[in-house]
Write a protein that holds these residues in place. Structure first.
Motif, PDB file in Angstrom:
ATOM      1  N   THR A 124      17.252  39.284 -10.286  1.00  0.00           N
ATOM      2  CA  THR A 124      17.708  38.971 -11.647  1.00  0.00           C
ATOM      3  C   THR A 124      18.571  37.708 -11.642  1.00  0.00           C
ATOM      4  O   THR A 124      18.936  37.186 -10.589  1.00  0.00           O
ATOM      5  N   GLY A 142      21.614  37.606 -12.505  1.00  0.00           N
ATOM      6  CA  GLY A 142      22.944  37.962 -12.014  1.00  0.00           C
ATOM      7  C   GLY A 142      23.130  37.633 -10.539  1.00  0.00           C
ATOM      8  O   GLY A 142      24.228  37.271 -10.112  1.00  0.00           O
ATOM      9  N   VAL A 159      16.700  31.723 -23.841  1.00  0.00           N
ATOM     10  CA  VAL A 159      17.414  30.452 -23.982  1.00  0.00           C
ATOM     11  C   VAL A 159      17.431  29.772 -22.619  1.00  0.00           C
ATOM     12  O   VAL A 159      18.015  30.302 -21.670  1.00  0.00           O
ATOM     13  N   ALA A 181      27.390  41.110 -15.003  1.00  0.00           N
ATOM     14  CA  ALA A 181      28.448  40.308 -14.381  1.00  0.00           C
ATOM     15  C   ALA A 181      28.312  38.813 -14.662  1.00  0.00           C
ATOM     16  O   ALA A 181      29.311  38.117 -14.847  1.00  0.00           O
ATOM     17  N   GLY A 182      27.067  38.308 -14.690  1.00  0.00           N
ATOM     18  CA  GLY A 182      26.861  36.873 -14.897  1.00  0.00           C
ATOM     19  C   GLY A 182      27.314  36.450 -16.286  1.00  0.00           C
ATOM     20  O   GLY A 182      28.036  35.454 -16.461  1.00  0.00           O
ATOM     21  N   THR A 183      26.894  37.222 -17.273  1.00  0.00           N
ATOM     22  CA  THR A 183      27.264  36.909 -18.650  1.00  0.00           C
ATOM     23  C   THR A 183      28.773  37.001 -18.830  1.00  0.00           C
ATOM     24  O   THR A 183      29.400  36.134 -19.449  1.00  0.00           O
ATOM     25  N   GLU A 187      30.512  34.015 -17.481  1.00  0.00           N
ATOM     26  CA  GLU A 187      30.364  32.839 -18.355  1.00  0.00           C
ATOM     27  C   GLU A 187      31.267  32.949 -19.580  1.00  0.00           C
ATOM     28  O   GLU A 187      31.949  31.992 -19.960  1.00  0.00           O
ATOM     29  N   GLU A 209      28.128  50.149 -14.060  1.00  0.00           N
ATOM     30  CA  GLU A 209      28.978  48.997 -13.808  1.00  0.00           C
ATOM     31  C   GLU A 209      29.186  48.161 -15.076  1.00  0.00           C
ATOM     32  O   GLU A 209      30.271  47.618 -15.306  1.00  0.00           O
ATOM     33  N   GLN A 210      28.179  48.107 -15.958  1.00  0.00           N
ATOM     34  CA  GLN A 210      28.349  47.298 -17.181  1.00  0.00           C
ATOM     35  C   GLN A 210      29.401  47.914 -18.110  1.00  0.00           C
ATOM     36  O   GLN A 210      30.179  47.194 -18.738  1.00  0.00           O
TER      37      GLN A 210
END
Ligand SMILES: CC(=O)N[C@H]1[C@@H](OP(=O)(O)OP(=O)(O)OC[C@H]2O[C@@H](n3ccc(=O)[nH]c3=O)[C@H](O)[C@@H]2O)O[C@H](CO)[C@@H](O)[C@@H]1O
Length: 388
Positions: free
Chosen positions: A15, A17, A272, A292-294, A297, A317-318
């Motif tokens: 992914t 992430g 996007v 985690a990535g979002t 950012e 985890e989210q």
């Protein structure tokens, strides 16, 4: 170039992430070495079907694959021994043998593993070949692959202090908190460029703009919630809605009945791409999953956000990420049963009160780590230098 090149094997993916932090580390290391007159020789080991295959092709990064075994999760322990899992686990020794030959042949100064199933055989191969291994974890709770590699790692690079107590004692001593690297371009987007490139000429710039994102694949749950409140939303905001490539057609059908002025304030898109930094710059409020990535950012930029965690994410985890930010006043978390009414209620103060969203954005920024890529590169260089 003055001296010998630095040799890096990077592995991880599946992914965004896992893929984007690795890519950011590669680019940052390359820039650091170039400033010293050195070159980077890099090889990325991934899977052919993962996002990393596409990303490395477009970035011109040499790429190779090894066999991997994927464990399909289940709440029922008996299902863990499903025929598919047994077959895939059988591929792990093959993957390790292939990875060992890749590592021995490339002779890297260090191996960086950022998670995903492919990281396991490559990480183990690094250990067998006595090459230093740096494992980067993006999430607060350790991913399955990284849990397996924690003991083999020379250093564990973490995104959060909160992970330290979750590590085995031996790995804790070798751990360092770097944060989760964010692609540098994400931090330098321009709102006006988003309007130009995406043709958002019907947007009313006196109104706040919302960016809705469900992650690379999109989220059916978020799509449905947003669709249900769209007529209200478009009376008080412009909306860019990233819905996932597979969902765009169906959603477009469902939103054809919007009045012309409202339709002008709504952009629906599957994914996007390179416009992401400009879209984020334009956004006053973000509705999102809390991968985690979002999160990295949104906090690096400082964005007011309504987070709708994916309930089935590893170790929940989210939900943990979302709650952590909500407690700090840095986001609103809609855990459990998010409804159109609860989403509308969460958005109302943020849309009607610019001071409220600025306050939330500022608190979000306090959790950002814009220097994470630099800190991770410091670890890679230190580990390689120590090896001598
Ligand atoms: C379903 C699942 O297992 N999700 C996990 C996965 O998240 P996943 O990779 O799905 O999501 P993340 O939020 O971590 O990263 C998504 C990345 O894709 C980018 N993006 C997204 C949509 C788009 O249209 N364009 C775009 O560029 C985002 O800006 C971000 O950089 O890995 C993360 C890091 O280990 C975990 O925290 C998540 O729980």
């Amino acid at each position: 170039m003055s001296s010998e090149s630095f040799r890096l094997i990077v592995t991880g993916g599946g992914t965004g992430g896992h893929t984007y932090p690795a890519l950011t580390a590669v680019r940052t290391l390359q820039a650091r070495l170039a400033a010293e007159g050195r070159a980077l020789d890099v090889l990325w080991v991934g899977t052919p079907e993962g996002l990393e295959a596409r990303v490395t092709a477009s970035e011109g990064i040499p790429f190779t694959t090894v066999a991997t075994g994927k464990v399909r999760r289940s709440s029922n322990p008996l299902k863990l021994v499903s025929p598919a899992n047994v077959k895939d686990m059988g591929r792990v020794p093959l993957g390790v043998a292939q990875a060992r030959s890749v590592v021995a042949g490339f002779r890297p100064d260090v191996v960086l593993a950022t998670g995903g199933y492919v990281a396991v055989p490559v990480g183990l191969a690094a250990r067998m070949c006595r090459v230093p291994l740096v494992v980067h974890e993006q999430t607060v709770r350790l991913g399955l692959a990284n849990r397996g590699l924690a003991r083999a790692a020379t250093r564990m690079a973490l995104s959060s202090e909160a992970t330290l107590p979750l590590l085995p004692e031996s790995a804790r001593r070798n751990a360092v908190v770097t944060g989760n690297p964010v692609r540098p371009e994400v931090l330098t987007g321009q709102a006006d460029k988003a309007v130009q490139t995406l043709g958002l000429h019907g947007f009313d710039r006196r109104l706040p703009t919302i960016y809705v994102t469900g992650g690379a694949q999109g989220s059916m749950q978020i799509n449905t919630l947003v669709r249900d409140i769209l007529p209200w939303l478009l009376t008080c905001a412009n909306v860019i809605h990233q819905c996932g490539p597979a969902n765009a057609d169906a959603l477009r059908q469902a939103t054809t009945a919007l009045p012309a002025d409202q339709a002008g304030r709504y952009l629906l898109t599957g994914y996007v791409g390179s416009e992401l930094p400009d879209v984020l710059a334009l956004a006053d409020v973000v509705i999102s999953r809390s991968g985690a990535g979002t999160i990295a950012e949104l906090t690096a930029l400082g964005k007011a956000a309504v987070l709708i965690p994916l309930a089935s994410s590893a170790g929940n985890e989210q939900a943990h990420n979302a709650r952590h930010l909500e407690r700090a006043g840095a986001a609103v978390a809609l855990a459990g049963e998010a409804t159109p009414a609860s989403l509308r209620e969460a958005l109302t103060p943020l849309l009607s009160d610019p001071a409220a969203r600025t306050a939330m954005a500022n608190r979000a920024r306090e959790h950002g780590r814009p220097d994470a890529a630099d800190l991770l590169v410091n670890v890679l260089l230190a580990v390689a230098a120590h090896r001598g």
